[in-house]
Design a protein around this motif. Structure first.
Motif, PDB file in Angstrom:
ATOM      1  N   ALA A   1       0.834  -1.195   0.000  1.00  0.00           N
ATOM      2  CA  ALA A   1       0.000   0.000   0.000  1.00  0.00           C
ATOM      3  C   ALA A   1       0.871   1.249   0.000  1.00  0.00           C
ATOM      4  O   ALA A   1       2.043   1.219   0.382  1.00  0.00           O
ATOM      5  CB  ALA A   1      -0.913  -0.004   1.223  1.00  0.00           C
ATOM      6  N   THR A   2       0.279   2.343  -0.445  1.00  0.00           N
ATOM      7  CA  THR A   2       0.933   3.642  -0.421  1.00  0.00           C
ATOM      8  C   THR A   2       0.136   4.555   0.502  1.00  0.00           C
ATOM      9  O   THR A   2      -1.084   4.411   0.628  1.00  0.00           O
ATOM     10  CB  THR A   2       0.983   4.251  -1.837  1.00  0.00           C
ATOM     11  OG1 THR A   2       1.694   3.367  -2.695  1.00  0.00           O
ATOM     12  CG2 THR A   2       1.683   5.607  -1.827  1.00  0.00           C
ATOM     13  N   VAL A   3       0.820   5.468   1.151  1.00  0.00           N
ATOM     14  CA  VAL A   3       0.145   6.390   2.059  1.00  0.00           C
ATOM     15  C   VAL A   3       0.319   7.818   1.572  1.00  0.00           C
ATOM     16  O   VAL A   3       1.428   8.242   1.236  1.00  0.00           O
ATOM     17  CB  VAL A   3       0.677   6.260   3.500  1.00  0.00           C
ATOM     18  CG1 VAL A   3      -0.128   7.146   4.442  1.00  0.00           C
ATOM     19  CG2 VAL A   3       0.629   4.813   3.970  1.00  0.00           C
ATOM     20  N   LEU A   4      -0.785   8.543   1.531  1.00  0.00           N
ATOM     21  CA  LEU A   4      -0.758   9.952   1.172  1.00  0.00           C
ATOM     22  C   LEU A   4      -0.803  10.776   2.446  1.00  0.00           C
ATOM     23  O   LEU A   4      -1.796  10.743   3.183  1.00  0.00           O
ATOM     24  CB  LEU A   4      -1.971  10.287   0.287  1.00  0.00           C
ATOM     25  CG  LEU A   4      -2.200  11.766  -0.044  1.00  0.00           C
ATOM     26  CD1 LEU A   4      -1.077  12.302  -0.921  1.00  0.00           C
ATOM     27  CD2 LEU A   4      -3.556  11.951  -0.720  1.00  0.00           C
ATOM     28  N   ALA A   5       0.277  11.488   2.727  1.00  0.00           N
ATOM     29  CA  ALA A   5       0.293  12.387   3.887  1.00  0.00           C
ATOM     30  C   ALA A   5      -0.493  13.639   3.535  1.00  0.00           C
ATOM     31  O   ALA A   5      -0.457  14.114   2.403  1.00  0.00           O
ATOM     32  CB  ALA A   5       1.728  12.751   4.251  1.00  0.00           C
TER      33      ALA A   5
END
Length: 343
Positions: A174-178
């Motif tokens: 998964a990727t996380v968007l701050a």
């Protein structure tokens, strides 16, 4: 993409030492863990040792980390560290007004003798860790009749500040968007909130949601309500407001918590629409678990759904409350292992 900054010798993030440090540092508590990668993939790491420190009782993050390392078993060698913290890296420092002390990256590396230190946004870390939770680890705030679907997951929560991040499912990870959603302009939803906004705007040129939805923000709401109602404030710390509201010993504190929950519901609904968070919402942070019953009986849900033609969309998006616990530590370690960083 989830961002971290790694300081020190170039290192393969996929092949760290068997055990390394992972820290989740907030304005109130620092959570430190000694972790090692898990071979089964159900979680990114196993937490071998874990301690929580009250930041105000320590002179620096370096001192906290040194105490933790000093209590590890003799012969335990730690060469790498992942630190989840609000703020941003500027030169040698982690810049964050909510931390009780400045953080020097060089001082940590040299004092602990580590070769690399990764700095990761705190809510990115918490958001990343939510993919390893089960529903049993959470409390339902808003249930849905339809099963939860795959899609972006919003994670947000009030504590010393107001953090927010979005988990984007994907392969191989998964990727996380701050985000800095907490700095969005505060939008009042009724006459009382308009009066509160006027009060908040007296001594600041810009009023964000964080000025209301955080520990200091809760105190702001309490003081504003006291003035609007013509009463004298008797409470002077956010924790006092929370306790007095839960115990119902102060009418202004109870009203402040009700306003807090209503604003939170409205703001969470806005963010779900903004990010298309079909995968659901996790509420985190240090305040909400303390006021769980008040939250569940408040206008949170009413304000969450009050989005005109988008109400049917929101009725398909569940909202759950989670305890912060070790999630930031696990998430920081997982992001580090995934190699989601820049050098």
């Amino acid at each position: 993409m989830a961002q971290a900054v790694v300081h020190g010798k170039a290192q393969s993030a996929r092949s760290p030492e068997p055990a390394f440090l992972a820290a989740d540092v907030g304005g109130t508590h620092a959570r430190i863990g000694l972790v090692s990668p898990r071979p089964d993939g159900r979680r990114p790491v196993t937490v071998l040792e874990y301690r929580r420190y009250a930041c105000a009782e320590w002179p620096s993050l370096t001192a906290v980390l040194k105490d933790f390392v000093g209590q590890l078993s003799a012969g335990t060698r730690v060469e790498h560290c992942a630190v989840a913290s609000a703020g941003y890296v500027l030169g040698d420092a982690i810049v964050n007004d909510n931390l009780p002390w400045p953080v020097s990256i060089r001082d940590i590396r040299e004092s602990l003798g580590i070769s690399s230190l990764a700095v990761i946004n705190d809510f990115e870390a918490v958001a990343y860790a939510t993919q390893f939770m089960t529903q049993a680890d959470t409390v339902a705030v808003i249930e849905t009749s339809a099963p939860q679907v795959a899609g972006p997951v919003l994670v947000m929560g009030p504590g010393t500040g107001l953090g927010s991040a979005v988990l984007l499912p994907g392969k191989p990870h998964a990727t996380v968007l701050a985000t800095e959603a907490g700095q969005v302009s505060l939008a009042p939803g009724n006459e009382l909130e308009i009066e509160i906004l006027r009060w908040l705007a007296r001594d600041r040129a810009y009023v964000s949601y964080e000025h209301a939805l955080s520990g200091p923000g809760l105190l702001n709401l309490y003081n504003a309500i006291c003035e609007v109602r013509g009463t004298t404030p008797k409470l002077h710390m956010p924790a006092e407001v929370t306790l007095s509201a839960v115990e119902r010993t102060d009418a202004a504190a109870v009203e402040a918590l009700n306003v807090f929950c209503g604003l939170l519901g409205s703001f969470v609904g806005d963010l779900v629409l903004l990010y298309g968070a079909r995968g659901g919402v996790y509420l985190a942070g240090g305040i909400l678990p303390q006021i769980r019953d008040l939250l569940l009986s408040s206008t949170f849900a009413e304000r969450y759904f009050n989005k005109g033609v988008m109400r049917p969309f929101l009725q398909q998006v569940p909202v759950r409350l989670m305890e912060h616990g070790q999630l930031g530590v696990i998430g920081a370690a997982g992001l580090y292992l995934d190699g989601q960083h820049t050098h």
